[in-house]
Design a protein around this motif. Structure first.
Motif, PDB file in Angstrom:
ATOM      1  N   SER A 209       0.811  -1.219   0.000  1.00  0.00           N
ATOM      2  CA  SER A 209       0.000   0.000   0.000  1.00  0.00           C
ATOM      3  C   SER A 209       0.844   1.268   0.000  1.00  0.00           C
ATOM      4  CB  SER A 209      -0.966   0.000   1.188  1.00  0.00           C
ATOM      5  OG  SER A 209      -0.269  -0.080   2.415  1.00  0.00           O
ATOM      6  N   ALA A 210       1.981   1.277   0.667  1.00  0.00           N
ATOM      7  CA  ALA A 210       2.819   2.478   0.686  1.00  0.00           C
ATOM      8  C   ALA A 210       3.419   2.766  -0.680  1.00  0.00           C
ATOM      9  CB  ALA A 210       3.941   2.321   1.723  1.00  0.00           C
ATOM     10  N   VAL A 211       3.531   1.755  -1.523  1.00  0.00           N
ATOM     11  CA  VAL A 211       4.060   1.925  -2.879  1.00  0.00           C
ATOM     12  C   VAL A 211       2.986   2.401  -3.839  1.00  0.00           C
ATOM     13  CG1 VAL A 211       5.062   0.723  -4.874  1.00  0.00           C
ATOM     14  CG2 VAL A 211       5.924   0.265  -2.565  1.00  0.00           C
ATOM     15  N   PHE A 212       1.766   1.909  -3.657  1.00  0.00           N
ATOM     16  CA  PHE A 212       0.710   2.177  -4.628  1.00  0.00           C
ATOM     17  C   PHE A 212      -0.296   3.237  -4.194  1.00  0.00           C
ATOM     18  CE2 PHE A 212       2.036  -2.262  -5.581  1.00  0.00           C
ATOM     19  CZ  PHE A 212       2.612  -1.976  -6.811  1.00  0.00           C
ATOM     20  N   GLU A 213      -0.087   3.844  -3.043  1.00  0.00           N
ATOM     21  CA  GLU A 213      -1.001   4.873  -2.557  1.00  0.00           C
ATOM     22  C   GLU A 213      -1.090   6.013  -3.579  1.00  0.00           C
ATOM     23  OE1 GLU A 213      -1.723   7.759   1.331  1.00  0.00           O
ATOM     24  OE2 GLU A 213       0.092   6.557   1.169  1.00  0.00           O
ATOM     25  N   GLY A 214      -2.320   6.291  -4.021  1.00  0.00           N
ATOM     26  CA  GLY A 214      -2.548   7.386  -4.960  1.00  0.00           C
ATOM     27  C   GLY A 214      -2.068   7.119  -6.367  1.00  0.00           C
ATOM     28  N   ALA A 215      -1.630   5.888  -6.660  1.00  0.00           N
ATOM     29  CA  ALA A 215      -1.051   5.600  -7.973  1.00  0.00           C
ATOM     30  C   ALA A 215      -2.012   4.875  -8.910  1.00  0.00           C
ATOM     31  CB  ALA A 215       0.221   4.762  -7.804  1.00  0.00           C
ATOM     32  N   ARG A 216      -3.192   4.545  -8.434  1.00  0.00           N
ATOM     33  CA  ARG A 216      -4.173   3.850  -9.301  1.00  0.00           C
ATOM     34  C   ARG A 216      -5.103   4.892  -9.923  1.00  0.00           C
ATOM     35  NH1 ARG A 216      -3.880   1.459  -4.445  1.00  0.00           N
ATOM     36  NH2 ARG A 216      -2.961  -0.629  -4.292  1.00  0.00           N
ATOM     37  N   ILE A 217      -5.148   4.945 -11.239  1.00  0.00           N
ATOM     38  CA  ILE A 217      -5.979   5.956 -11.926  1.00  0.00           C
ATOM     39  C   ILE A 217      -6.894   5.285 -12.956  1.00  0.00           C
ATOM     40  CG2 ILE A 217      -4.312   7.812 -11.612  1.00  0.00           C
ATOM     41  CD1 ILE A 217      -3.304   7.317 -14.404  1.00  0.00           C
TER      42      ILE A 217
END
Length: 217
Positions: A209-217
């Motif tokens: 989660s710390a890697v992908f936070e805010g990265a899914r669009i």
């Protein structure tokens, strides 16, 4: 289908690596001692290979069968099986996994030996004693390792700390168990507690989660 914002992934990775570096400095360690395993179960399988563009070298999945398909395009990365492994899916996992993190019971040890597993393995320990978690009891680690070492390449120990409480004592206990058994590898620490894990001796941290936070669009 959602896609990945690789620029955001790079930013997040830089922050995670910075925090790992700071934890290493506090503990008198080197960042090079830590392998960052990026847990990819929350992103579409066809996008996992794109993580190589961000410098990711190690990815982790928790389902033996599905991961074989999801990681089909990731030959240049080390692929880690980090979830519970059913004995009847042992060979499915060994078809793709470069590292096994969750050797958690005698039946699985036997199944892996029978399958001729040659990959690095981590014996899972239920340090916290939670009924919801798998793994050998701390008092059974010596006998579990003795059995595993008869046919497996045991690199170290693995654990998961309980949520909502201080993870550090559990990580420290795992390190003490590993030291007692002459093992250096410690797979411990996730997004919410990896800094404490690094300070207590982790050699692999499993972060999603710390890697992908805010990265899914």
């Amino acid at each position: 289908m959602s896609t990945l914002d690789l620029a955001r992934v790079r930013t997040n990775l830089a922050d995670v690596r910075r925090r790992i570096g700071e934890a290493c400095r506090r503990a008198g360690r080197k960042s090079e001692e830590i392998t960052l395993v990026v847990v990819t179960k929350s992103i579409p399988g066809e996008q996992i290979s794109s993580l190589a563009e961000t410098g990711v070298t190690d990815v982790g999945e928790n389902r033996a069968v599905e991961a074989g398909e999801r990681l089909a395009g990731t030959r240049g990365m080390r692929r880690h099986m980090i979830g519970h492994l059913q004995t009847n899916k042992t060979r499915k996992a060994l078809a793709w996994a470069d590292v096994l993190h969750s050797v958690d019971r005698p039946a699985l040890v036997d199944a892996l030996i029978a399958a001729g597993a040659a990959v690095p393995c981590y014996v899972q320990v239920n340090v916290s004693g939670e009924a919801s978690k798998g793994g050998f009891r701390p008092e059974d680690v010596a006998s579990a390792l003795a059995a595993a070492r008869k046919g497996l390449r045991v690199e170290g120990l693995m654990t998961m700390a309980p949520e909502g409480e201080d993870a550090r004592p559990h990580f420290r206990r795992l390190r003490e168990l590993a030291e007692r058994e002459g093992l250096r590898g410690l797979s411990m620490g996730m997004s919410q507690d990896f800094e404490a894990a690094v300070e207590e001796g982790a050699t692999l941290v499993r972060i999603g989660s710390a890697v992908f936070e805010g990265a899914r669009i």
